[in-house]
Design a protein around this motif. Sequence first.
Motif, mmCIF file in Angstrom:
data_model
loop_
_atom_site.group_PDB
_atom_site.id
_atom_site.type_symbol
_atom_site.label_atom_id
_atom_site.label_comp_id
_atom_site.label_asym_id
_atom_site.label_seq_id
_atom_site.Cartn_x
_atom_site.Cartn_y
_atom_site.Cartn_z
ATOM 1 N N ALA A 445 -38.506 52.574 -19.261
ATOM 2 C CA ALA A 445 -38.155 51.300 -18.371
ATOM 3 C C ALA A 445 -39.242 50.447 -19.174
ATOM 4 O O ALA A 445 -40.219 50.565 -19.403
ATOM 5 C CB ALA A 445 -37.999 51.282 -16.319
ATOM 6 N N PHE A 446 -38.444 48.894 -19.010
ATOM 7 C CA PHE A 446 -39.807 47.535 -19.475
ATOM 8 C C PHE A 446 -39.260 47.199 -18.665
ATOM 9 O O PHE A 446 -38.231 47.008 -18.065
ATOM 10 C CB PHE A 446 -39.092 47.660 -20.986
ATOM 11 N N ASP A 447 -39.560 45.541 -18.728
ATOM 12 C CA ASP A 447 -39.422 44.598 -18.555
ATOM 13 C C ASP A 447 -37.976 43.536 -18.969
ATOM 14 O O ASP A 447 -37.794 42.985 -18.394
ATOM 15 C CB ASP A 447 -40.392 43.662 -18.763
ATOM 16 N N GLY A 448 -37.636 44.016 -20.232
ATOM 17 C CA GLY A 448 -36.628 43.235 -20.680
ATOM 18 C C GLY A 448 -36.077 44.486 -22.518
ATOM 19 O O GLY A 448 -37.270 45.136 -22.713
ATOM 20 N N VAL A 449 -35.248 44.529 -22.407
ATOM 21 C CA VAL A 449 -34.431 45.229 -23.733
ATOM 22 C C VAL A 449 -33.528 44.659 -24.509
ATOM 23 O O VAL A 449 -33.094 43.805 -23.995
ATOM 24 C CB VAL A 449 -34.140 46.533 -22.846
ATOM 25 N N TRP A 450 -33.472 44.652 -26.205
ATOM 26 C CA TRP A 450 -32.720 43.532 -26.520
ATOM 27 C C TRP A 450 -32.670 44.331 -27.594
ATOM 28 O O TRP A 450 -33.261 44.835 -28.265
ATOM 29 C CB TRP A 450 -33.378 42.576 -26.069
ATOM 30 N N MET A 451 -31.873 44.110 -29.038
ATOM 31 C CA MET A 451 -31.269 43.863 -29.988
ATOM 32 C C MET A 451 -31.042 45.614 -30.727
ATOM 33 O O MET A 451 -32.316 46.141 -30.769
ATOM 34 C CB MET A 451 -32.226 43.776 -30.936
ATOM 35 N N GLN A 452 -29.915 46.344 -30.427
ATOM 36 C CA GLN A 452 -30.436 48.062 -30.811
ATOM 37 C C GLN A 452 -29.783 47.836 -32.668
ATOM 38 O O GLN A 452 -29.643 47.119 -33.067
ATOM 39 C CB GLN A 452 -28.856 48.380 -29.808
ATOM 40 N N TYR A 453 -29.966 48.492 -32.981
ATOM 41 C CA TYR A 453 -30.539 49.306 -33.907
ATOM 42 C C TYR A 453 -30.231 50.222 -34.340
ATOM 43 O O TYR A 453 -31.173 50.979 -34.332
ATOM 44 C CB TYR A 453 -31.952 48.771 -35.259
ATOM 45 N N PHE A 454 -28.549 50.721 -35.039
ATOM 46 C CA PHE A 454 -28.754 52.411 -35.082
ATOM 47 C C PHE A 454 -28.679 52.579 -36.935
ATOM 48 O O PHE A 454 -29.374 51.924 -37.660
ATOM 49 C CB PHE A 454 -26.807 52.835 -35.403
ATOM 50 N N SER A 455 -29.573 53.736 -37.269
ATOM 51 C CA SER A 455 -30.260 54.222 -38.086
ATOM 52 C C SER A 455 -28.908 53.949 -38.985
ATOM 53 O O SER A 455 -27.198 54.581 -38.527
ATOM 54 C CB SER A 455 -31.314 55.877 -38.725
ATOM 55 N N LYS A 456 -29.033 54.372 -40.950
ATOM 56 C CA LYS A 456 -27.604 54.359 -41.692
ATOM 57 C C LYS A 456 -27.375 55.443 -40.778
ATOM 58 O O LYS A 456 -25.780 56.107 -40.979
ATOM 59 C CB LYS A 456 -28.451 54.699 -43.093
ATOM 60 N N ASP A 457 -27.569 56.817 -40.852
ATOM 61 C CA ASP A 457 -26.570 58.110 -40.400
ATOM 62 C C ASP A 457 -26.158 58.346 -39.095
ATOM 63 O O ASP A 457 -25.400 59.417 -38.637
ATOM 64 C CB ASP A 457 -27.336 59.649 -40.943
ATOM 65 N N CYS A 458 -26.667 56.910 -38.424
ATOM 66 C CA CYS A 458 -26.905 57.460 -36.582
ATOM 67 C C CYS A 458 -27.014 57.730 -35.895
ATOM 68 O O CYS A 458 -26.713 58.765 -34.673
ATOM 69 C CB CYS A 458 -24.883 56.996 -36.678
ATOM 70 N N LYS A 459 -28.254 58.664 -36.475
ATOM 71 C CA LYS A 459 -28.533 59.621 -34.966
ATOM 72 C C LYS A 459 -30.368 59.422 -34.335
ATOM 73 O O LYS A 459 -30.532 59.659 -34.304
ATOM 74 C CB LYS A 459 -28.634 60.961 -36.979
ATOM 75 N N HIS A 460 -30.441 57.831 -35.210
ATOM 76 C CA HIS A 460 -31.698 57.356 -34.287
ATOM 77 C C HIS A 460 -31.543 55.965 -33.838
ATOM 78 O O HIS A 460 -29.689 55.020 -34.608
ATOM 79 C CB HIS A 460 -32.228 57.186 -35.664
#
Length: 565
Positions: A445-460
């Motif tokens: 949990a955090f005060d806010g979350v935003w902007m997702q980024y997947f790694s090139k192989d989509c494993k992270h």
Amino acid sequence: MFVRRTILTILVAFTGTLVEAAELDVRPAGKLEVTKEVLGPIWAPGGFDVVMTDRGFIVAFACGDGKVRHIRFGEQREWKHDELVLMRNVTLSHDGKRVAYGYWKDLRHWRVVVDGVEDPVCDNYRNLSFSPDSRHVTYTAQKDLKQYIVFDGIAGPKFDGVYDGRVKFSPDGTRHTYIAQKRKKTLVVTDGKPGPEHDGVDGLAFGPKGKHVIYAAADGDKWRMVVDGKPGPALDGLSAYYIVFSPNGTRFAYVGFQEKIPEKKCVAVIDGVAQPPCYEIDDLKFSPDGKHVAYTETNVSEEKGWRARVVLNGESGPEFTGVWEPFFSPDGKGVKYAALEGRSITAKTIFMVNGQRQDPKLPRAGIIFWSPNGKRYLCMTSNGLEPGEGGKGMMIVDGQQGPEFDEVSTLKRSQCFSPDSKHVVYEAKEGDKHFVILDGRKLPAFDGVWMQYFSKDCKHLAYLAGDQGQKRVVIDGRPGPRFASIEEYCITFSPKSDSIAYVADKTTGHSVLVVDGHESQPIGGLWAGPAYRADGVVECITVQDDTVYRVTAKPPGMKKWGNDK
């Protein structure tokens, strides 16, 4: 909810194995050793440009000693002009091999210089740019109150004005076009040849492969879309920037308006042919193979109220209360969309797949998001109650209902799936805390979350989190060190997906490079990067104390990030 210095155990869905996540109050994983190479003194008013290649950054900038310096893979070129008063618009070609700029030589005239060769003087210039293939350079010049385009050093015809002062190139760089003003008329000049004159011109563009030149032209009180010099049907208005081409560039479609018929004000024009009018048009698109075209059509009447349907290849589908954007299969042979039946609490969502109705048996209607391959879906919905009366939000993934939260939403521009369609991610809120839900599992949990980024192989998965008035990058559920600010759009994974880098500020103006959670000493203000070279080294360009630096670092590796004690 979470106690400081408590170890959390999270099931990381990427690997299917249990991993110990870092402490919530994670300290920096260690110091990052960086190399700072001095590239030269910068003259702030003079200009700066940078291009990234797999071998590293190529830079060109106006130096403090009155020179222009071009540095490419360790090789350096310089140009200096004795009569120089002011320099501006240092510009690199797209491949980084060529340099152009302008300088004010005698308080009256400007010269543009391309690869060290000076063009003729002019009173002023603007919009210096190279073609996409780096072979051509162009700008708008002014002399004796007339404006003209200079193309590879050769002045074109003079006009009373050049619209936006800018040349548009075809994607391959072989063709160019611009809008010019001639007395009270406007015309389009393509490949140096002036076209017919109009009362107004807007929305000038090339097709995807440069096969068509298209623009909106006004003559009297009517507008027409002109394609390769051929005008389309006359309309009261055009959505000049809503022009779509088929992927192969051979077909086109756009939306026009009939202002005198409010209930039938929109018209789709496909390959120059006007379709039946309607109240509103949205989601106009071609299939990947270019053989099919679809859009959503909305109509309104006193008897039925708002009704919507999908129009495919000119044929209207069944009417619904609402429809979501149609999705073409990658091979272009199939189309699906979600539709809403009924209103208010009795409304339900159905799927239309290749014209056949399917019932996903969702407990409540909601917004539908398709995965990139079109095989999966996510439905954002609620339990039907108001927020103050026990209302809850939830996500339904592939028909499976997820947990209820006070609110649910997407993290980044309605992108809920990883690029390979294997993973689902969204934001949830409980009280004043925000969570990322990854494949059905709640991360810290955090005060806010935003902007997702997947790694090139989509494993992270990496995303930004707000924590105690500061920001941190969270990867695979493990929070990195806190910073006063983080450059949101510079977070990048390595091509092999085994490293991640970004730039952050500990205090205002105190920038550091962070690679795999390891933090460098101050590097100056970020101008470009960070980016990964082909040899795996992280590189960025910074400016500190009026000096340009190349900063490089060898990635420590993500395995240690946040786990060092």
